[in-house]
Design a protein around this motif. Structure first.
Motif, PDB file in Angstrom:
ATOM      1  N   GLY A 172     -11.139  10.144   0.512  1.00 15.72           N
ATOM      2  CA  GLY A 172      -9.844   9.100  -0.491  1.00 15.72           C
ATOM      3  C   GLY A 172      -9.472   8.283   0.113  1.00 15.72           C
ATOM      4  N   GLY A 173      -8.395   8.619   1.032  1.00 13.43           N
ATOM      5  CA  GLY A 173      -7.939   8.292   1.830  1.00 13.43           C
ATOM      6  C   GLY A 173      -8.382   6.890   2.579  1.00 13.43           C
ATOM      7  N   GLU A 174      -9.870   6.583   2.396  1.00 14.08           N
ATOM      8  CA  GLU A 174     -10.533   5.133   3.229  1.00 14.08           C
ATOM      9  C   GLU A 174     -10.570   4.658   1.701  1.00 14.08           C
ATOM     10  OE1 GLU A 174     -13.710   6.521   6.696  1.00 14.08           O
ATOM     11  OE2 GLU A 174     -13.830   6.602   4.593  1.00 14.08           O
ATOM     12  N   GLN A 175     -10.562   5.010   0.706  1.00 16.86           N
ATOM     13  CA  GLN A 175     -10.466   4.386  -1.070  1.00 16.86           C
ATOM     14  C   GLN A 175      -9.372   3.820  -0.832  1.00 16.86           C
ATOM     15  OE1 GLN A 175     -13.102   6.070  -4.464  1.00 16.86           O
ATOM     16  NE2 GLN A 175     -12.812   7.576  -2.512  1.00 16.86           N
ATOM     17  N   GLN A 176      -8.669   4.594  -0.130  1.00 20.19           N
ATOM     18  CA  GLN A 176      -7.079   4.080  -0.442  1.00 20.19           C
ATOM     19  C   GLN A 176      -6.688   2.829   0.411  1.00 20.19           C
ATOM     20  OE1 GLN A 176      -4.954   3.299  -2.566  1.00 20.19           O
ATOM     21  NE2 GLN A 176      -3.842   4.597  -2.740  1.00 20.19           N
ATOM     22  N   ARG A 177      -6.817   2.817   1.760  1.00 22.98           N
ATOM     23  CA  ARG A 177      -7.150   1.890   2.800  1.00 22.98           C
ATOM     24  C   ARG A 177      -8.153   0.209   1.895  1.00 22.98           C
ATOM     25  NH1 ARG A 177      -7.713   3.269   9.114  1.00 22.98           N
ATOM     26  NH2 ARG A 177      -6.587   5.349   8.542  1.00 22.98           N
ATOM     27  N   VAL A 178      -9.413   0.557   1.096  1.00 26.07           N
ATOM     28  CA  VAL A 178      -9.779  -0.345   0.516  1.00 26.07           C
ATOM     29  C   VAL A 178      -8.685  -0.715  -0.612  1.00 26.07           C
ATOM     30  CG1 VAL A 178     -11.543  -1.099  -1.115  1.00 26.07           C
ATOM     31  CG2 VAL A 178     -12.123   0.415   1.140  1.00 26.07           C
ATOM     32  N   SER A 179      -8.503  -0.093  -1.505  1.00 29.75           N
ATOM     33  CA  SER A 179      -7.288  -1.280  -2.140  1.00 29.75           C
ATOM     34  C   SER A 179      -6.934  -1.398  -1.652  1.00 29.75           C
ATOM     35  CB  SER A 179      -6.909   0.420  -2.900  1.00 29.75           C
ATOM     36  OG  SER A 179      -5.402   1.235  -2.886  1.00 29.75           O
ATOM     37  N   ILE A 180      -5.696  -1.278  -0.421  1.00 32.27           N
ATOM     38  CA  ILE A 180      -4.742  -2.293   0.062  1.00 32.27           C
ATOM     39  C   ILE A 180      -5.181  -3.415   0.751  1.00 32.27           C
ATOM     40  CG2 ILE A 180      -3.137  -1.952   2.362  1.00 32.27           C
ATOM     41  CD1 ILE A 180      -2.974   0.880   1.559  1.00 32.27           C
ATOM     42  N   ALA A 181      -6.494  -3.087   1.624  1.00 32.61           N
ATOM     43  CA  ALA A 181      -6.660  -4.330   1.804  1.00 32.61           C
ATOM     44  C   ALA A 181      -6.942  -5.143   0.281  1.00 32.61           C
ATOM     45  CB  ALA A 181      -8.953  -3.995   2.649  1.00 32.61           C
ATOM     46  N   ARG A 182      -7.607  -5.266  -0.412  1.00 30.38           N
ATOM     47  CA  ARG A 182      -7.848  -6.354  -1.667  1.00 30.38           C
ATOM     48  C   ARG A 182      -6.571  -6.381  -2.696  1.00 30.38           C
ATOM     49  NH1 ARG A 182     -10.222  -2.254  -6.964  1.00 30.38           N
ATOM     50  NH2 ARG A 182      -7.774  -1.864  -6.426  1.00 30.38           N
ATOM     51  N   ALA A 183      -5.203  -5.961  -2.103  1.00 35.50           N
ATOM     52  CA  ALA A 183      -4.617  -6.089  -2.279  1.00 35.50           C
ATOM     53  C   ALA A 183      -3.750  -7.374  -1.577  1.00 35.50           C
ATOM     54  CB  ALA A 183      -2.705  -4.860  -2.527  1.00 35.50           C
ATOM     55  N   ILE A 184      -3.615  -7.281  -0.300  1.00 37.21           N
ATOM     56  CA  ILE A 184      -3.285  -8.146   0.520  1.00 37.21           C
ATOM     57  C   ILE A 184      -3.964  -8.998   0.847  1.00 37.21           C
ATOM     58  CG2 ILE A 184      -2.722  -8.089   2.907  1.00 37.21           C
ATOM     59  CD1 ILE A 184      -0.907  -6.737   2.074  1.00 37.21           C
ATOM     60  N   CYS A 185      -5.422  -9.484  -0.107  1.00 36.83           N
ATOM     61  CA  CYS A 185      -6.384 -10.488   0.672  1.00 36.83           C
ATOM     62  C   CYS A 185      -6.458 -11.281  -0.597  1.00 36.83           C
ATOM     63  CB  CYS A 185      -7.733  -9.550  -0.393  1.00 36.83           C
ATOM     64  SG  CYS A 185      -9.066 -11.097   0.410  1.00 36.83           S
ATOM     65  N   LYS A 186      -5.484 -10.718  -1.893  1.00 41.45           N
ATOM     66  CA  LYS A 186      -4.843 -11.922  -2.702  1.00 41.45           C
ATOM     67  C   LYS A 186      -3.192 -12.893  -1.965  1.00 41.45           C
ATOM     68  CE  LYS A 186      -4.134 -10.323  -6.821  1.00 41.45           C
ATOM     69  NZ  LYS A 186      -3.087 -10.112  -7.612  1.00 41.45           N
ATOM     70  N   ASN A 187      -2.912 -12.135  -0.920  1.00 39.48           N
ATOM     71  CA  ASN A 187      -2.075 -12.944  -0.643  1.00 39.48           C
ATOM     72  C   ASN A 187      -1.125 -13.096  -1.166  1.00 39.48           C
ATOM     73  OD1 ASN A 187      -0.886 -14.478   1.473  1.00 39.48           O
ATOM     74  ND2 ASN A 187      -1.965 -16.275   0.982  1.00 39.48           N
ATOM     75  N   PRO A 188      -0.526 -12.275  -1.746  1.00 36.93           N
ATOM     76  CA  PRO A 188       0.967 -12.343  -3.047  1.00 36.93           C
ATOM     77  C   PRO A 188       2.398 -12.156  -1.848  1.00 36.93           C
ATOM     78  CG  PRO A 188       0.193  -9.796  -2.307  1.00 36.93           C
ATOM     79  CD  PRO A 188      -0.411 -10.272  -1.165  1.00 36.93           C
TER      80      PRO A 188
END
Length: 234
Positions: free
Chosen positions: A142-158
């Motif tokens: 679960g923690g690793e999946q949340q890390r993926v979701s954070i990486a995805r959010a940051i990847c947008k360069n928002p």
């Protein structure tokens, strides 16, 4: 510092069964660029309503919501879709990963949405998953999946990263790791991070704490020396 977020007398009204309900009641606050901010309050305080308005996922009944100079409260559906895609990263309690795609592919999807994405592999490495690019969500904790979701959010360069109870589905130890990571993303990538939570301990880590109750702002405090997540007595 310049204000990235300005909420000016924002009200969100719902009509249920012929009765009016104010989920946000004349809410006013600012959040500066690069801040790690926490919106705090019990269930029903209006936290998620404010987050939805910040993220362009709902319309205000009245008031102004100005994000980086744009008054998104005047936007229509199409403009809000563009705003969400280009300017906001989202991290939710549940990870919303596509199960048939690898960690890398889940993050790389963002390249189809925004014009100036960051490198997916680098983002996954920055959250400690450089060795797991080819794994599917079912092969990750679960923690690793949340890390993926954070990486995805940051990847947008928002400009803005919005997090709705991002540790709600995690055990406390993993939750601390995820919060430390969000704090690091704020610092390393100069992102404005807004976390919605009922966890009062998190207030010690924030530059700015906005406390809500019954749809109203009850208190705003600014912390000149926020603690690192690892320094908090959880």
């Amino acid at each position: 510092m310049n204000s990235l977020i300005q909420f000016k007398n924002v009200t969100k009204e719902y009509n249920t069964g012929g009765k009016k309900f104010l989920a946000a009641d004349n809410v006013t606050f600012t959040i500066e660029k690069g801040e790690f901010a926490v919106i705090l309050g019990p269930s029903g305080a209006g936290k998620s309503t404010v987050l939805n308005l910040l993220g362009g996922m709902d319309f205000a009944t009245s008031g102004d919501i100005i994000i980086d100079g744009r008054n998104i409260s005047k936007y229509g559906e199409q403009q809000l879709t563009g705003y969400r895609a280009e300017h906001v990263g989202f991290v939710f309690q549940f990870y919303n990963l596509i199960p048939t795609l690898t960690a890398f592919e889940n993050v790389a999807l963002i390249k189809n949405v925004v014009k100036t994405p960051l490198d997916p592999g680098e983002m996954l490495a920055s959250v400690g998953l450089g060795e797991h690019l080819g794994k599917f969500p079912s092969q990750l904790s679960g923690g690793e999946q949340q890390r993926v979701s954070i990486a995805r959010a940051i990847c947008k360069n928002p400009a803005l990263l919005l997090c709705d109870e991002p540790t709600g589905a995690l055990d406390s130890e993993t939750g601390i790791v995820i919060l430390s990571l969000l704090q690091k993303m704020c610092r390393d990538y100069n992102k404005t991070v807004v976390i919605v939570t009922h966890n009062t301990a998190l207030a010690q880590t924030a530059h700015r704490v906005i406390r809500l109750k019954n749809g109203k702002v009850r208190d705003i405090s600014v912390n000149a020396s926020p603690l690192a997540v690892s320094e908090v007595n959880w």
